[in-house]
Write a protein that holds these residues in place. Structure first.
Motif, PDB file in Angstrom:
ATOM      1  N   VAL A 150       0.733  -1.048  -0.140  1.00  0.00           N
ATOM      2  CA  VAL A 150      -0.052   0.108   0.051  1.00  0.00           C
ATOM      3  C   VAL A 150       0.789   1.215  -0.163  1.00  0.00           C
ATOM      4  O   VAL A 150       0.880   2.107  -1.005  1.00  0.00           O
ATOM      5  CB  VAL A 150      -0.943   0.022   1.281  1.00  0.00           C
ATOM      6  CG1 VAL A 150      -1.624   1.237   1.241  1.00  0.00           C
ATOM      7  CG2 VAL A 150      -2.162  -1.190   1.138  1.00  0.00           C
ATOM      8  N   PRO A 151       2.027   1.346   0.869  1.00  0.00           N
ATOM      9  CA  PRO A 151       2.779   2.512   0.627  1.00  0.00           C
ATOM     10  C   PRO A 151       3.510   2.806  -0.646  1.00  0.00           C
ATOM     11  O   PRO A 151       3.654   3.693  -1.110  1.00  0.00           O
ATOM     12  CB  PRO A 151       3.743   2.202   2.050  1.00  0.00           C
ATOM     13  CG  PRO A 151       3.013   1.533   2.871  1.00  0.00           C
ATOM     14  CD  PRO A 151       2.277   0.564   1.892  1.00  0.00           C
ATOM     15  N   GLY A 152       3.829   1.520  -1.293  1.00  0.00           N
ATOM     16  CA  GLY A 152       4.192   1.284  -2.838  1.00  0.00           C
ATOM     17  C   GLY A 152       3.224   1.984  -3.572  1.00  0.00           C
ATOM     18  O   GLY A 152       3.832   2.493  -4.593  1.00  0.00           O
ATOM     19  N   ILE A 153       2.119   1.444  -3.521  1.00  0.00           N
ATOM     20  CA  ILE A 153       1.257   2.332  -4.533  1.00  0.00           C
ATOM     21  C   ILE A 153       1.001   3.505  -4.327  1.00  0.00           C
ATOM     22  O   ILE A 153       1.102   4.228  -5.417  1.00  0.00           O
ATOM     23  CB  ILE A 153      -0.196   1.466  -4.208  1.00  0.00           C
ATOM     24  CG1 ILE A 153      -0.232  -0.064  -4.578  1.00  0.00           C
ATOM     25  CG2 ILE A 153      -1.365   2.253  -4.948  1.00  0.00           C
ATOM     26  CD1 ILE A 153      -1.534  -0.593  -4.010  1.00  0.00           C
ATOM     27  N   SER A 154       1.124   4.129  -3.228  1.00  0.00           N
ATOM     28  CA  SER A 154       0.850   5.563  -2.952  1.00  0.00           C
ATOM     29  C   SER A 154       2.456   6.398  -3.752  1.00  0.00           C
ATOM     30  O   SER A 154       2.148   7.343  -4.353  1.00  0.00           O
ATOM     31  CB  SER A 154       0.998   5.815  -1.606  1.00  0.00           C
ATOM     32  OG  SER A 154      -0.391   5.785  -1.127  1.00  0.00           O
ATOM     33  N   CYS A 155       3.379   5.667  -3.410  1.00  0.00           N
ATOM     34  CA  CYS A 155       4.618   6.217  -3.984  1.00  0.00           C
ATOM     35  C   CYS A 155       4.684   6.071  -5.778  1.00  0.00           C
ATOM     36  O   CYS A 155       4.984   7.111  -6.311  1.00  0.00           O
ATOM     37  CB  CYS A 155       5.869   5.426  -3.554  1.00  0.00           C
ATOM     38  SG  CYS A 155       6.386   5.387  -1.991  1.00  0.00           S
ATOM     39  N   VAL A 156       4.034   5.048  -6.214  1.00  0.00           N
ATOM     40  CA  VAL A 156       4.000   4.956  -7.645  1.00  0.00           C
ATOM     41  C   VAL A 156       2.747   5.922  -8.412  1.00  0.00           C
ATOM     42  O   VAL A 156       3.303   6.660  -9.114  1.00  0.00           O
ATOM     43  CB  VAL A 156       3.513   3.532  -8.065  1.00  0.00           C
ATOM     44  CG1 VAL A 156       3.503   3.613  -9.452  1.00  0.00           C
ATOM     45  CG2 VAL A 156       4.645   2.439  -7.627  1.00  0.00           C
ATOM     46  N   ILE A 157       1.840   6.203  -7.505  1.00  0.00           N
ATOM     47  CA  ILE A 157       0.801   7.309  -7.968  1.00  0.00           C
ATOM     48  C   ILE A 157       1.609   8.629  -7.925  1.00  0.00           C
ATOM     49  O   ILE A 157       1.240   9.398  -8.629  1.00  0.00           O
ATOM     50  CB  ILE A 157      -0.564   6.881  -6.990  1.00  0.00           C
ATOM     51  CG1 ILE A 157      -1.062   5.934  -7.454  1.00  0.00           C
ATOM     52  CG2 ILE A 157      -1.387   8.223  -7.283  1.00  0.00           C
ATOM     53  CD1 ILE A 157      -2.435   5.535  -6.592  1.00  0.00           C
ATOM     54  N   LYS A 158       2.178   8.780  -6.658  1.00  0.00           N
ATOM     55  CA  LYS A 158       2.935  10.226  -6.689  1.00  0.00           C
ATOM     56  C   LYS A 158       3.913  10.432  -7.754  1.00  0.00           C
ATOM     57  O   LYS A 158       3.915  11.419  -8.512  1.00  0.00           O
ATOM     58  CB  LYS A 158       3.397  10.159  -5.211  1.00  0.00           C
ATOM     59  CG  LYS A 158       4.212  11.535  -5.048  1.00  0.00           C
ATOM     60  CD  LYS A 158       5.001  11.332  -3.933  1.00  0.00           C
ATOM     61  CE  LYS A 158       4.226  11.679  -2.521  1.00  0.00           C
ATOM     62  NZ  LYS A 158       3.486  13.135  -2.545  1.00  0.00           N
ATOM     63  N   ALA A 159       4.580   9.140  -8.113  1.00  0.00           N
ATOM     64  CA  ALA A 159       5.360   9.239  -8.981  1.00  0.00           C
ATOM     65  C   ALA A 159       5.089   9.521 -10.452  1.00  0.00           C
ATOM     66  O   ALA A 159       5.561  10.150 -11.351  1.00  0.00           O
ATOM     67  CB  ALA A 159       6.327   7.986  -9.269  1.00  0.00           C
ATOM     68  N   LEU A 160       3.774   9.088 -11.039  1.00  0.00           N
ATOM     69  CA  LEU A 160       3.412   9.062 -12.323  1.00  0.00           C
ATOM     70  C   LEU A 160       2.144   9.848 -12.640  1.00  0.00           C
ATOM     71  O   LEU A 160       1.973   9.923 -13.594  1.00  0.00           O
ATOM     72  CB  LEU A 160       2.703   7.363 -12.374  1.00  0.00           C
ATOM     73  CG  LEU A 160       3.503   6.418 -12.548  1.00  0.00           C
ATOM     74  CD1 LEU A 160       2.962   4.889 -12.782  1.00  0.00           C
ATOM     75  CD2 LEU A 160       4.865   6.506 -13.140  1.00  0.00           C
ATOM     76  N   THR A 161       1.640  10.667 -11.516  1.00  0.00           N
ATOM     77  CA  THR A 161       0.379  11.436 -11.657  1.00  0.00           C
ATOM     78  C   THR A 161       0.448  12.573 -11.363  1.00  0.00           C
ATOM     79  O   THR A 161       1.616  13.043 -10.664  1.00  0.00           O
ATOM     80  CB  THR A 161      -0.793  10.988 -10.950  1.00  0.00           C
ATOM     81  OG1 THR A 161      -0.510  11.120  -9.767  1.00  0.00           O
ATOM     82  CG2 THR A 161      -1.120   9.312 -11.201  1.00  0.00           C
ATOM     83  N   MET A 162      -0.191  13.700 -11.906  1.00  0.00           N
ATOM     84  CA  MET A 162      -0.449  14.790 -11.356  1.00  0.00           C
ATOM     85  C   MET A 162      -1.601  15.216 -10.775  1.00  0.00           C
ATOM     86  O   MET A 162      -2.609  14.427 -10.897  1.00  0.00           O
ATOM     87  CB  MET A 162      -0.368  16.044 -12.599  1.00  0.00           C
ATOM     88  CG  MET A 162       0.971  16.027 -13.397  1.00  0.00           C
ATOM     89  SD  MET A 162       2.158  16.765 -12.249  1.00  0.00           S
ATOM     90  CE  MET A 162       1.781  18.470 -12.484  1.00  0.00           C
ATOM     91  N   PRO A 163      -1.792  15.969  -9.523  1.00  0.00           N
ATOM     92  CA  PRO A 163      -2.882  16.164  -9.041  1.00  0.00           C
ATOM     93  C   PRO A 163      -4.113  16.496  -9.847  1.00  0.00           C
ATOM     94  O   PRO A 163      -3.919  17.329 -10.805  1.00  0.00           O
ATOM     95  CB  PRO A 163      -2.627  17.177  -7.919  1.00  0.00           C
ATOM     96  CG  PRO A 163      -1.348  17.249  -7.610  1.00  0.00           C
ATOM     97  CD  PRO A 163      -0.603  16.970  -9.007  1.00  0.00           C
ATOM     98  N   GLY A 164      -5.295  15.832  -9.811  1.00  0.00           N
ATOM     99  CA  GLY A 164      -6.503  16.168 -10.642  1.00  0.00           C
ATOM    100  C   GLY A 164      -6.593  15.239 -11.868  1.00  0.00           C
ATOM    101  O   GLY A 164      -7.711  15.062 -12.428  1.00  0.00           O
ATOM    102  N   GLU A 165      -5.642  14.495 -11.879  1.00  0.00           N
ATOM    103  CA  GLU A 165      -5.805  13.262 -13.048  1.00  0.00           C
ATOM    104  C   GLU A 165      -6.370  12.144 -12.464  1.00  0.00           C
ATOM    105  O   GLU A 165      -6.825  12.029 -11.264  1.00  0.00           O
ATOM    106  CB  GLU A 165      -4.360  12.910 -13.372  1.00  0.00           C
ATOM    107  CG  GLU A 165      -3.665  14.076 -14.162  1.00  0.00           C
ATOM    108  CD  GLU A 165      -2.370  13.364 -14.615  1.00  0.00           C
ATOM    109  OE1 GLU A 165      -1.624  13.929 -15.588  1.00  0.00           O
ATOM    110  OE2 GLU A 165      -1.746  12.733 -14.162  1.00  0.00           O
TER     111      GLU A 165
END
Length: 406
Positions: free
Chosen positions: A94-109
């Motif tokens: 779960v922390p890993g998923i959060s890190c991947v989303i942070k790395a791949l996305t911009m807020p609002g996507e």
């Protein structure tokens, strides 16, 4: 199969600071949070014990033997060759998923999921400032004997959501929690083709990958789409969630750099001394344990289905291909009162599960935890416990129903 391990043993977990048991009221049987009530494999116990004999527990270095255990396991178990440099370790999926989303996305996507879906997906997405896009799975209840009865992807809706310019990531649960699907290679390929067509990056949570029922084969998304980012851990399958270790597999060097940066920004870059040795003992020495566990889970599922069919006929247990989580349609217990059997009705599944907690002293998860719309009328049961405990819980539920009919 010769039985080597005793999954029938009831182990007292109260008083061990267990989330599952010590956050559950006394007298209640907890079949909610997804951890197992079984003793871990002996090799894992021994590895942790040996490490604990050393009197210091300082910061931990991940060495060659850790990576070798992962590479060997996935090569021989799942025919997936993982280069060492593709592996990033962290404290949990779960922390890993959060890190991947942070790395791949911009807020609002938007991040696309298959709903109902693991409840932490929703928080991981929203906590990173993104929007959840839910493609709701359809239950294929085919009458033809050669057609599978299972949840399936609505590919038309899936592609429509991928085509949305705001959708940048597809977060997959493989195998799927809570429906129990083990996605086939053909299904994964179709998902991959659609995502590639619309430039959507696949992130696959494969924490349940060793929990497959006999007759079903887990297919890593990394063997279908080399650009997919995969998260896995020995924790769910080998009952070591408290030891906090997981891995992110990413082939793209630039994305891997960004994910590694996010791991450090989120401060989930340091692991404890026990997680790595437990993973190595699981992957190097405990393969027979996981095979026997899967046979036991299948037996629990079969016992549950048989009991429900006879004693709780308003429930409909969904087919199970993987995980140890039963997905149950209880919609017939909701909405309206049946005047013939005088069974009380409930306005929603949350009220029904609360009733079972109050009256039967059994804690189950309402389906709406996994999707407000897609989870309506469903509940989830954790079957990873001694069979006698599960049957005791079902008898309690039956008794509450019987009392309501008098």
């Amino acid at each position: 199969m010769n039985k080597k391990y005793n999954f029938d043993e009831r182990i007292e977990r109260r008083g061990t600071r267990s989330v599952k048991w010590d956050e559950t009221p006394e007298g209640v049987i907890p079949l909610w949070v997804a951890d197992m009530d079984f003793a871990v494999a002996p090799a894992i116990q021994e590895a942790v014990r040996k490490r604990a004999e050393h009197p210091t527990f300082g910061y931990t270095v991940i060495e060659d033997d850790y990576y070798a255990a992962i590479i060997s396991w996935f090569q021989r178990r799942h025919q997936w060759t993982i280069p060492r440099e593709h592996i990033l370790y962290t404290t949990g999926v779960v922390p890993g998923i959060s890190c991947v989303i942070k790395a791949l996305t911009m807020p609002g996507e938007k991040v696309l999921i298959l709903s109902p879906d693991y409840n932490c997906f929703f928080s991981c997405i929203r906590n990173n400032g993104c929007e959840v896009s839910e493609s709701i799975l359809r239950f294929q209840n085919a009458s033809a004997s050669d057609s599978p009865k299972r949840f399936e992807v609505d590919y038309e809706d899936f592609e429509r959501r991928c085509a949305d310019e705001k959708t940048t990531v597809f977060l997959l649960c493989n195998p799927h929690n809570p429906t129990g699907r083990v996605w086939t290679r053909e299904e994964l390929q179709r998902m991959s083709d659609i995502c590639r067509k619309h430039h959507v990056t696949i992130v696959s949570d494969e924490i349940h990958c060793e929990l497959t029922m006999p007759g079903y084969t887990f297919c890593p998304m990394g063997t279908v789409d080399s650009q997919a980012i995969v998260l896995n851990s020995s924790s769910k399958s080998f009952n070591t969630a408290g030891l906090q270790i997981a891995n992110i597999i990413c082939a793209d060097a630039e994305l891997r750099r960004r994910i590694d940066r996010a791991i450090n920004i989120n401060e989930v870059c340091d692991v404890n001394p026990f997680g790595p040795v437990a993973l190595m003992a699981a992957y190097n020495e405990s393969e027979d344990w996981i095979d026997e566990l899967n046979e036991y889970i299948l037996g629990n599922y079969q016992a549950l289905c048989k009991f429900v069919e006879k004693e709780i006929p308003k429930w409909k247990v969904m087919p199970l291909e993987g995980t140890y989580l039963a997905w149950v349609d209880c919609s017939a217990c909701l909405d309206s009162m049946d005047s013939e059997d005088r069974e009380p009705a409930f306005p929603d599944v949350e009220a029904y599960c609360q009733h079972l907690l109050n009256e039967a002293k059994v804690w189950l998860n309402p389906g709406t935890m996994y999707g407000v719309e897609s989870g309506k009328g469903f509940l989830r049961i954790n079957m990873a416990c001694p069979r006698s405990l599960m049957m005791e819980a079902l008898e309690r539920i039956k008794e509450v129903k019987t009392k309501s009919e008098k």
